[in-house]
Motif scaffolding. Structure first.
Motif, PDB file in Angstrom:
ATOM      1  N   THR A 182      -6.836   2.090  -5.769  1.00  0.00           N
ATOM      2  CA  THR A 182      -7.299   1.119  -6.460  1.00  0.00           C
ATOM      3  C   THR A 182      -8.680   1.365  -7.003  1.00  0.00           C
ATOM      4  OG1 THR A 182      -8.068  -0.299  -4.590  1.00  0.00           O
ATOM      5  CG2 THR A 182      -5.928  -0.770  -5.606  1.00  0.00           C
ATOM      6  N   GLU A 183      -9.470   2.264  -6.512  1.00  0.00           N
ATOM      7  CA  GLU A 183     -10.787   2.683  -6.880  1.00  0.00           C
ATOM      8  C   GLU A 183     -10.779   3.618  -8.102  1.00  0.00           C
ATOM      9  OE1 GLU A 183     -13.524   3.793  -3.944  1.00  0.00           O
ATOM     10  OE2 GLU A 183     -12.818   1.709  -2.810  1.00  0.00           O
TER      11      GLU A 183
ATOM     12  N   LEU B 275      -9.615  -8.731  -0.114  1.00  0.00           N
ATOM     13  CA  LEU B 275      -8.542  -8.582  -1.133  1.00  0.00           C
ATOM     14  C   LEU B 275      -7.734  -7.510  -0.566  1.00  0.00           C
ATOM     15  CD1 LEU B 275      -9.400  -9.977  -4.727  1.00  0.00           C
ATOM     16  CD2 LEU B 275      -8.036 -11.026  -2.795  1.00  0.00           C
ATOM     17  N   ARG B 276      -8.492  -6.430  -0.267  1.00  0.00           N
ATOM     18  CA  ARG B 276      -7.861  -4.990  -0.319  1.00  0.00           C
ATOM     19  C   ARG B 276      -6.900  -4.903   0.902  1.00  0.00           C
ATOM     20  NH1 ARG B 276     -12.168  -1.091   0.128  1.00  0.00           N
ATOM     21  NH2 ARG B 276     -12.939  -1.783  -1.893  1.00  0.00           N
TER      22      ARG B 276
ATOM     23  N   ASN C  81     -12.893  -5.707  -9.242  1.00  0.00           N
ATOM     24  CA  ASN C  81     -12.761  -6.981  -8.376  1.00  0.00           C
ATOM     25  C   ASN C  81     -12.378  -6.315  -6.967  1.00  0.00           C
ATOM     26  OD1 ASN C  81     -11.828  -9.255  -7.762  1.00  0.00           O
ATOM     27  ND2 ASN C  81     -10.092  -9.449  -8.770  1.00  0.00           N
ATOM     28  N   GLU C  82     -11.739  -5.121  -6.796  1.00  0.00           N
ATOM     29  CA  GLU C  82     -11.228  -4.840  -5.606  1.00  0.00           C
ATOM     30  C   GLU C  82     -12.405  -4.197  -4.702  1.00  0.00           C
ATOM     31  OE1 GLU C  82      -8.055  -3.688  -4.009  1.00  0.00           O
ATOM     32  OE2 GLU C  82      -6.922  -4.992  -5.545  1.00  0.00           O
TER      33      GLU C  82
ATOM     34  N   GLU D 122     -10.043  -4.717 -12.909  1.00  0.00           N
ATOM     35  CA  GLU D 122      -9.131  -4.911 -11.688  1.00  0.00           C
ATOM     36  C   GLU D 122     -10.024  -4.057 -10.446  1.00  0.00           C
ATOM     37  OE1 GLU D 122      -6.139  -6.051 -10.566  1.00  0.00           O
ATOM     38  OE2 GLU D 122      -6.495  -7.160 -12.289  1.00  0.00           O
TER      39      GLU D 122
ATOM     40  N   THR E 231       1.120 -11.472  -4.249  1.00  0.00           N
ATOM     41  CA  THR E 231       0.072 -12.075  -3.649  1.00  0.00           C
ATOM     42  C   THR E 231       0.448 -13.064  -2.758  1.00  0.00           C
ATOM     43  OG1 THR E 231      -0.983 -12.144  -5.765  1.00  0.00           O
ATOM     44  CG2 THR E 231      -2.578 -12.356  -3.859  1.00  0.00           C
TER      45      THR E 231
ATOM     46  N   ARG F 166       1.926  -2.789  -9.079  1.00  0.00           N
ATOM     47  CA  ARG F 166       0.520  -3.181  -9.361  1.00  0.00           C
ATOM     48  C   ARG F 166       0.018  -2.754 -10.788  1.00  0.00           C
ATOM     49  NH1 ARG F 166      -3.699  -2.921  -4.831  1.00  0.00           N
ATOM     50  NH2 ARG F 166      -4.623  -4.381  -6.549  1.00  0.00           N
TER      51      ARG F 166
ATOM     52  N   ASN G 102       0.878  -1.302   0.121  1.00  0.00           N
ATOM     53  CA  ASN G 102      -0.037  -0.008  -0.069  1.00  0.00           C
ATOM     54  C   ASN G 102       0.687   1.255   0.017  1.00  0.00           C
ATOM     55  OD1 ASN G 102      -2.543  -1.206  -0.081  1.00  0.00           O
ATOM     56  ND2 ASN G 102      -2.682  -1.633   1.913  1.00  0.00           N
TER      57      ASN G 102
END
Lengths: 336, 291
Positions: free
Chosen positions: B25-26, B289-290, B282-283, B279, A225, A136, A128
C-alpha cells in the motif's frame, strides 16, 4: 416501539429546516450569484424586453418578497412554467424525464452492488494476498474513473467497433411501450411487448454498466472493510468451532451481519448515484433529469433549472430521511 | 583529516531508504506522488514539451496519430498532444485554486464555528450539512452556469461544494480539542481566544488535513472535468481535457477515436494520482487500518 415513533417524528421535523436551507441556497444561487435576466437574454437585450422578463419572473419586486413568493409557490407544488417551447409547467417536464433517470439508477445500482459485494468478499477473504490488493486497486481506480470517458470507451468498443449495442437513446424509434410506470423495461414486460423489451434492455446495458462500474468500487471497499471486521467477531469463531464449512461461515454468518452497515452506507452514497446518473445520461443522450438539466442550462431556461434543483433537493432529503429511519428500525440502539 | 562520518551522499541514500515503500500500500502513495509530480512538471514546462501551439491549426483536420502528430489532430486541425500538455495547466491551476479556497474557508469557518458554539455554530453547521448532502456536481453545474466561464469562477463553483468537507472535519476536531487539558491550561493562564484557536487548536487540526485534501483534489479534478465536459468550464480555445473530450465525442460514430480517448485518459490518470496518494497517506498515518 414507542421510541421508534418518537424518533421518526423528530427526524421528520429535523428534515424541514434542512429543506428550507437547501431551498434558500438554490434561491441565493439563482438570484444573487448570477443575473437571471441577462442569463436568459444574453447581455445586449432591448430595455422593454428586459422589463417584460422581469415582470414575468416577478423580479421587479423586493428580494424578500420574491423569496417568500417562491417558497409559497413551492408549498403549493407549483414550480412555475418553462421559459421555452410552449411554456409547459416545470412539474410536467420533470415527471416526463424522471422515470428514465429512475430506470437507469436502479439498474446501475443493482450492477454496482453485485460487482461490489462479490469483489469485496473475495478481497476480505484473501486479506493481504494478491486478490486483495487487486480488488483494492480496483476500488481506487473505479472511483477515479471519469464517467463520460468510460462511457465513450464502451461506446467505441461495443457500439462503434463491435456494433453490438446502441450508443445513445433509451429505446428504438417508435418502439416505446404503452406507458404504465414510465420504466420502459417494466412497461414492455407488463404489456408483453417483447420487441420493445429487447430494444429497451439493449439501450440500457451500456449506460448502466458505465454507472454501475463507477459506483461498484465504493461497495467493494465497504464490503471488504465491514466483512473483515465481522469475520473477527466471536460468533464467527464459534461458527468455525462448530465445524461449519468456510463457505457457510463467510456467506451465512459473515456477509449477512456485515450487510447492515453496508446497507446504510448505500443510502449515504445516494448523492453520488445522482451525480453519476447526470453525467451518464449526458454521455448516452439518455432522456432523463440530467439531460434535461444540461439542455435547459444551455437554453437558459431558468425556471426549469431551478425546478430541477428543487426536485433533486427534495429527493436527497427524503432518501436520507428514509435511510435514517430504516437504520433506526434495524438497530434499536439508535435513538435521540 | 577529520573523517566525515555523515557524507551528504550517505545522508541522501539513508533518507531515500527511509521513504522507500516497504508494503504494497505504501507503493500507492509513491506512485500517486510520481503521477502528480509529473503532471505538475508537465504544466509548468508545457511550452518546452509541446511540439505545437495548442490553439492554432497546425495540420489537417482529424489526422490519425502519425509521425508528425503522435496523438493525431482534432476537428480544428490542432495537435492533440500539445493540447493535452497545455491542458495540464488548466487542470492543475483550477484544482489547486479550488482546493485552496475550500480549504481556507472550510478550516476557518470550522475553527470558529466549533470554538464559538451556540447559535452561530448551529446555523453554520446546518448550512454546511445542507450543501454537503446535496449532489455536489449538480450544485457546481448551476453555480458555474450562473457565474459564467473562467478559471476563478470555475474554481469558486468547485470550492463551494468541497468547503463543507473541511468544515465538518475541523469542527468535529475542535469540539473535542476544546475540552482537552492543554486548552484548559492555556485558558487558565489567561490566553486570549484568538491565541487559543490559532496557536493551540489550529496546529492540532491541520495535521488531519492532508488525507482529506488529497482525496478532495481527486474529486475536484473530476468535477472540473465534468463542468468543462458540459461546456461550463473555461472559455473555448483554452486547452481543457474535459472540453476536448466532449468535442471528440462528436466524431465517435465515424470511428474517430483519438480526439476523445487521450484527453479523457489524462483526466483519469490525474484523478488516480490524487486518489492513490490519499489512500497511501491514509494507510501510512493510520497504521491500525493496516493490520
Amino acid at each position: 416501539m414507542a421510541s421508534l415513533k418518537v424518533y421518526i417524528v423528530r427526524r421528520v421535523l429535523l428534515a424541514i429546516p434542512m429543506i428550507f436551507i437547501l431551498l434558500s441556497i438554490v434561491f441565493l444561487i439563482m438570484r444573487v450569484a448570477g443575473d437571471p435576466v441577462s442569463a436568459i437574454l444574453g447581455g445586449h437585450a432591448p430595455q422593454e424586453q428586459i422589463e417584460q422578463i422581469k415582470q414575468q419572473l416577478g423580479l421587479n419586486k423586493p428580494i424578500i418578497f420574491q423569496f417568500f413568493g417562491y417558497i409559497g409557490q413551492l408549498l403549493r407544488g407549483n414550480l412555475g412554467r418553462s421559459l421555452i417551447w410552449g411554456q409547459r409547467p416545470v412539474v410536467n417536464e420533470i415527471w416526463d424525464h424522471f422515470p428514465a433517470t429512475l430506470e437507469l439508477s436502479i439498474s446501475a445500482f443493482l450492477i454496482s452492488i453485485i460487482i461490489g459485494i462479490f469483489t469485496g468478499t473475495v478481497a476480505a477473504t484473501h486479506r493481504n494476498r494478491f486478490l486483495d490488493h487487486t480488488f483494492r486497486l480496483y476500488g481506487i481506480i473505479t472511483y477515479g474513473l471519469f464517467i463520460p470517458w468510460i462511457g465513450i470507451m464502451l461506446q467505441l468498443l461495443f457500439g462503434v467497433y463491435l456494433g453490438l449495442l446502441p450508443i445513445g437513446g433509451r429505446i428504438g424509434t417508435l418502439m416505446e411501450p404503452k406507458s404504465i410506470t414510465g420504466l420502459y423495461v417494466l412497461d414492455s414486460l407488463l404489456t408483453l411487448n417483447f420487441d420493445s423489451l429487447v430494444s429497451a434492455i439493449k439501450h440500457l446495458i451500456l449506460p448502466s454498466v458505465t454507472l454501475g462500474v463507477y459506483l461498484s468500487g465504493i461497495y467493494t471497499r465497504l464490503t471488504r472493510t465491514h466483512l473483515m471486521e465481522t469475520l473477527e467477531k466471536d460468533f464467527i469463531k464459534a461458527a468455525r468451532a462448530r465445524g461449519l464449512s468456510e463457505r457457510a461461515v463467510i456467506y451465512k454468518h459473515g456477509l449477512k451481519n456485515a450487510f447492515i452497515p453496508i446497507l446504510t452506507m448505500m443510502g449515504l452514497q445516494f448523492a453520488l448515484l445522482l451525480v453519476g446518473a447526470v453525467l451518464t445520461e449526458i454521455t448516452f443522450s439518455w432522456p432523463g433529469m440530467g439531460t434535461l438539466l444540461f439542455e435547459r442550462i444551455t437554453y437558459r431556461d431558468f425556471t426549469t433549472v431551478q425546478g430541477i434543483i428543487v426536485f433533486f433537493a427534495l429527493i436527497v432529503v427524503t432518501v436520507n430521511l428514509l435511510v435514517d429511519i430504516i437504520y433506526a428500525y434495524i438497530d434499536p440502539r439508535i435513538r435521540y | 583529516m577529520v573523517e566525515i562520518k555523515y557524507s551528504p551522499s550517505k545522508f541522501i541514500v539513508s533518507k531515500l531508504k527511509s521513504i522507500c515503500p516497504r508494503k504494497g500500500t505504501e507503493y500507492f502513495a509513491l506512485i500517486g506522488f510520481i503521477i502528480i509530480l509529473s503532471i505538475i512538471l508537465m504544466a509548468i514546462f508545457a511550452p518546452f514539451i509541446a511540439p505545437y501551439n495548442p490553439i492554432k491549426k497546425v495540420g489537417g483536420i482529424l489526422e490519425e496519430p502519425n509521425g508528425r502528430f503522435i496523438l493525431g489532430t482534432d476537428g480544428l486541425g490542432r495537435d492533440i498532444f500539445s493540447r493535452i500538455i497545455f491542458g495540464a495547466r488548466t487542470a492543475i491551476s483550477v484544482t489547486f485554486l479550488a482546493v485552496i479556497i475550500s480549504l481556507s474557508f472550510g478550516v476557518l469557518l470550522g475553527l470558529l464555528s466549533g470554538y464559538i458554539g451556540g447559535k452561530f455554530d448551529s446555523i453554520f453547521s446546518l448550512v454546511m450539512d445542507a450543501i454537503y448532502s446535496f449532489p455536489g456536481l449538480i450544485l457546481a453545474i448551476v453555480l458555474s452556469a450562473m457565474l459564467g466561464p473562467g478559471i476563478l469562477n470555475t474554481a469558486i463553483a468547485i470550492a463551494v461544494i468541497y468547503t463543507p468537507t473541511y468544515f465538518r472535519m475541523v469542527r468535529g476536531l475542535v469540539l473535542s480539542l476544546k475540552e482537552s487539558l492543554f486548552v484548559e491550561a492555556a485558558r487558565a493562564i489567561g490566553a486570549k481566544d484568538r491565541t487559543i484557536v490559532f496557536k493551540y487548536i489550529f496546529p492540532n487540526v491541520i495535521s488531519s488535513v492532508p488525507i482529506v485534501l488529497s482525496l478532495n483534489a481527486a474529486d475536484a479534478v473530476l468535477t472540473l472535468a465534468a463542468l468543462s465536459f458540459l461546456g461550463l468550464g473555461l472559455p473555448a480555445p483554452t486547452p481543457d481535457w474535459g472540453f476536448d473530450l466532449k468535442a471528440g465525442h462528436a466524431y465517435l460514430a465515424s470511428k474517430i477515436w483519438w480526439p476523445s480517448t487521450f484527453p479523457g485518459l489524462m483526466i483519469v490518470i490525474l484523478t488516480l494520482g490524487f486518489s492513490l496518494l490519499g489512500e497511501g497517506i491514509n494507510e501510512i498515518l493510520t497504521p491500525e487500518l493496516r493490520r
